[in-house]
Structure formats: C-alpha cells, structure tokens
Motif scaffolding. Sequence first.
Motif, PDB file in Angstrom:
ATOM      1  N   GLU A  43      -1.604  -0.447  -3.943  1.00  0.00           N
ATOM      2  CA  GLU A  43      -2.804  -0.685  -3.125  1.00  0.00           C
ATOM      3  C   GLU A  43      -2.417  -0.855  -1.653  1.00  0.00           C
ATOM      4  N   GLU A  44      -1.374  -1.617  -1.387  1.00  0.00           N
ATOM      5  CA  GLU A  44      -0.902  -1.803  -0.008  1.00  0.00           C
ATOM      6  C   GLU A  44      -0.415  -0.485   0.589  1.00  0.00           C
ATOM      7  N   LEU A  45       0.253   0.324  -0.213  1.00  0.00           N
ATOM      8  CA  LEU A  45       0.719   1.625   0.238  1.00  0.00           C
ATOM      9  C   LEU A  45      -0.461   2.521   0.610  1.00  0.00           C
ATOM     10  N   SER A  46      -1.472   2.532  -0.224  1.00  0.00           N
ATOM     11  CA  SER A  46      -2.662   3.353   0.040  1.00  0.00           C
ATOM     12  C   SER A  46      -3.312   2.988   1.365  1.00  0.00           C
ATOM     13  N   VAL A  47      -3.493   1.712   1.600  1.00  0.00           N
ATOM     14  CA  VAL A  47      -4.109   1.247   2.843  1.00  0.00           C
ATOM     15  C   VAL A  47      -3.228   1.606   4.038  1.00  0.00           C
ATOM     16  N   ALA A  48      -1.947   1.368   3.917  1.00  0.00           N
ATOM     17  CA  ALA A  48      -1.023   1.635   5.025  1.00  0.00           C
ATOM     18  C   ALA A  48      -0.974   3.121   5.366  1.00  0.00           C
ATOM     19  N   ILE A  49      -0.971   3.988   4.369  1.00  0.00           N
ATOM     20  CA  ILE A  49      -0.968   5.426   4.624  1.00  0.00           C
ATOM     21  C   ILE A  49      -2.268   5.829   5.306  1.00  0.00           C
ATOM     22  N   ARG A  50      -3.378   5.350   4.809  1.00  0.00           N
ATOM     23  CA  ARG A  50      -4.690   5.662   5.406  1.00  0.00           C
ATOM     24  C   ARG A  50      -4.746   5.228   6.865  1.00  0.00           C
ATOM     25  N   GLU A  51      -4.169   4.079   7.173  1.00  0.00           N
ATOM     26  CA  GLU A  51      -4.189   3.540   8.534  1.00  0.00           C
ATOM     27  C   GLU A  51      -3.014   4.032   9.384  1.00  0.00           C
ATOM     28  N   GLU A  52      -2.170   4.867   8.797  1.00  0.00           N
ATOM     29  CA  GLU A  52      -0.971   5.380   9.466  1.00  0.00           C
ATOM     30  C   GLU A  52      -0.070   4.254   9.975  1.00  0.00           C
ATOM     31  N   ASN A  53      -0.024   3.194   9.203  1.00  0.00           N
ATOM     32  CA  ASN A  53       0.862   2.061   9.474  1.00  0.00           C
ATOM     33  C   ASN A  53       2.136   2.304   8.669  1.00  0.00           C
ATOM     34  N   TYR A  54       3.049   3.064   9.252  1.00  0.00           N
ATOM     35  CA  TYR A  54       4.210   3.528   8.510  1.00  0.00           C
ATOM     36  C   TYR A  54       5.241   2.439   8.250  1.00  0.00           C
ATOM     37  N   GLU A  55       5.217   1.384   9.012  1.00  0.00           N
ATOM     38  CA  GLU A  55       6.093   0.241   8.738  1.00  0.00           C
ATOM     39  C   GLU A  55       5.696  -0.406   7.406  1.00  0.00           C
ATOM     40  N   GLU A  56       4.400  -0.677   7.264  1.00  0.00           N
ATOM     41  CA  GLU A  56       3.895  -1.265   6.018  1.00  0.00           C
ATOM     42  C   GLU A  56       3.993  -0.273   4.870  1.00  0.00           C
ATOM     43  N   ALA A  57       3.752   0.996   5.158  1.00  0.00           N
ATOM     44  CA  ALA A  57       3.853   2.023   4.123  1.00  0.00           C
ATOM     45  C   ALA A  57       5.282   2.086   3.580  1.00  0.00           C
ATOM     46  N   PHE A  58       6.253   2.014   4.471  1.00  0.00           N
ATOM     47  CA  PHE A  58       7.654   2.021   4.047  1.00  0.00           C
ATOM     48  C   PHE A  58       7.940   0.841   3.128  1.00  0.00           C
ATOM     49  N   ARG A  59       7.508  -0.341   3.542  1.00  0.00           N
ATOM     50  CA  ARG A  59       7.760  -1.542   2.744  1.00  0.00           C
ATOM     51  C   ARG A  59       7.136  -1.421   1.353  1.00  0.00           C
ATOM     52  N   ALA A  60       5.893  -0.980   1.303  1.00  0.00           N
ATOM     53  CA  ALA A  60       5.186  -0.866   0.020  1.00  0.00           C
ATOM     54  C   ALA A  60       5.803   0.222  -0.852  1.00  0.00           C
ATOM     55  N   ALA A  61       6.154   1.358  -0.259  1.00  0.00           N
ATOM     56  CA  ALA A  61       6.773   2.446  -1.024  1.00  0.00           C
ATOM     57  C   ALA A  61       8.132   2.010  -1.562  1.00  0.00           C
ATOM     58  N   HIS A  62       8.876   1.288  -0.757  1.00  0.00           N
ATOM     59  CA  HIS A  62      10.193   0.790  -1.171  1.00  0.00           C
ATOM     60  C   HIS A  62      10.064  -0.197  -2.335  1.00  0.00           C
ATOM     61  N   THR A  63       9.078  -1.070  -2.269  1.00  0.00           N
ATOM     62  CA  THR A  63       8.832  -2.021  -3.355  1.00  0.00           C
ATOM     63  C   THR A  63       8.432  -1.291  -4.633  1.00  0.00           C
ATOM     64  N   LEU A  64       7.540  -0.314  -4.495  1.00  0.00           N
ATOM     65  CA  LEU A  64       7.099   0.466  -5.649  1.00  0.00           C
ATOM     66  C   LEU A  64       8.275   1.224  -6.264  1.00  0.00           C
ATOM     67  N   LYS A  65       9.130   1.760  -5.419  1.00  0.00           N
ATOM     68  CA  LYS A  65      10.328   2.455  -5.898  1.00  0.00           C
ATOM     69  C   LYS A  65      11.206   1.495  -6.702  1.00  0.00           C
ATOM     70  N   GLY A  66      11.434   0.304  -6.177  1.00  0.00           N
ATOM     71  CA  GLY A  66      12.273  -0.676  -6.870  1.00  0.00           C
ATOM     72  C   GLY A  66      11.708  -1.099  -8.206  1.00  0.00           C
ATOM     73  N   LEU A  67      10.419  -1.378  -8.243  1.00  0.00           N
ATOM     74  CA  LEU A  67       9.785  -1.744  -9.511  1.00  0.00           C
ATOM     75  C   LEU A  67       9.893  -0.609 -10.518  1.00  0.00           C
ATOM     76  N   SER A  68       9.634   0.603 -10.046  1.00  0.00           N
ATOM     77  CA  SER A  68       9.679   1.764 -10.931  1.00  0.00           C
ATOM     78  C   SER A  68      11.077   1.990 -11.483  1.00  0.00           C
TER      79      SER A  68
END
Length: 125
Positions: free
Chosen positions: A41-66
């Motif tokens: 959810e955080e990744l989706s919002v960050a991508i939509r808002e082009e907040n790539y710092e937050e997008a990176f953090r959320a994608a990295h977390t999702l990668k780790g969990l996965s």
Amino acid sequence: MLLEECYKRFGGNYEEVKSRLQNDDLISRFVIKFPADKSYEELSVAIREENYEEAFRAAHTLKGLSRNFSFDRLAESSSNLTELLRNREKEPVDKNLCEQLFLQVSTDYVAVTNAIKEFAKQVQV
C-alpha cells in the motif's frame, strides 16, 4: 488447499521455506499475516506521488518479506523495482520503466495475497 498448493499458485518456493522454518503451522501463521503488511500500500501511494525515496523503502521492505517467505516471483519483481529506485539520487528515475516494474509487482502481489486469503479461509492457525 494445502500450504504447498498455495505456494504453487503464486510461484513461491515451498521447499525452500519449509527447509528454513521446518513446520507448516509456523509457516502458515506467518504467511497468513502477510496481506496485513502495509508495504505494498505504501509503495502504491509513493509511486503514484512520484516519491521515489518512499517507493524505494517500501519496495525494499516488500522484497525482504518476499524473500523471507520464499515468494519467488514477488521477490524478483520487487527486487527489480528496488534496484531501479536505488540509484534515484544519481540519475533520474525512468518513469515508464518504473511503472512497468510496478505493474509486475502489483500482478505478483495480487496473486500472492489472493492465494493466501483463500488458504486462510480453509485453515485455523
């Protein structure tokens, strides 16, 4: 649906997670909690808002969990997005590529969460 069947549905590696956690009840308890995690959810919002710092953090977390749960397809797609966003400070993010990679993450995420939700209806952990 058995846990192993759940993993097959979304391209996970049941044998790998089983070798690490060694107990289906334990794996089930953790896996069933995955859809409640807010990283996607955080990744989706960050991508939509082009907040790539937050997008990176959320994608990295999702990668780790996965990776921890051996959700191989989602781990790979979230890793690809993470790597694109990793260099965001050195060079501009390719927005088209970012959207394509996010679309693949979304597809993989939906496959994982749908299978888990179906599995969760059938088990009591």
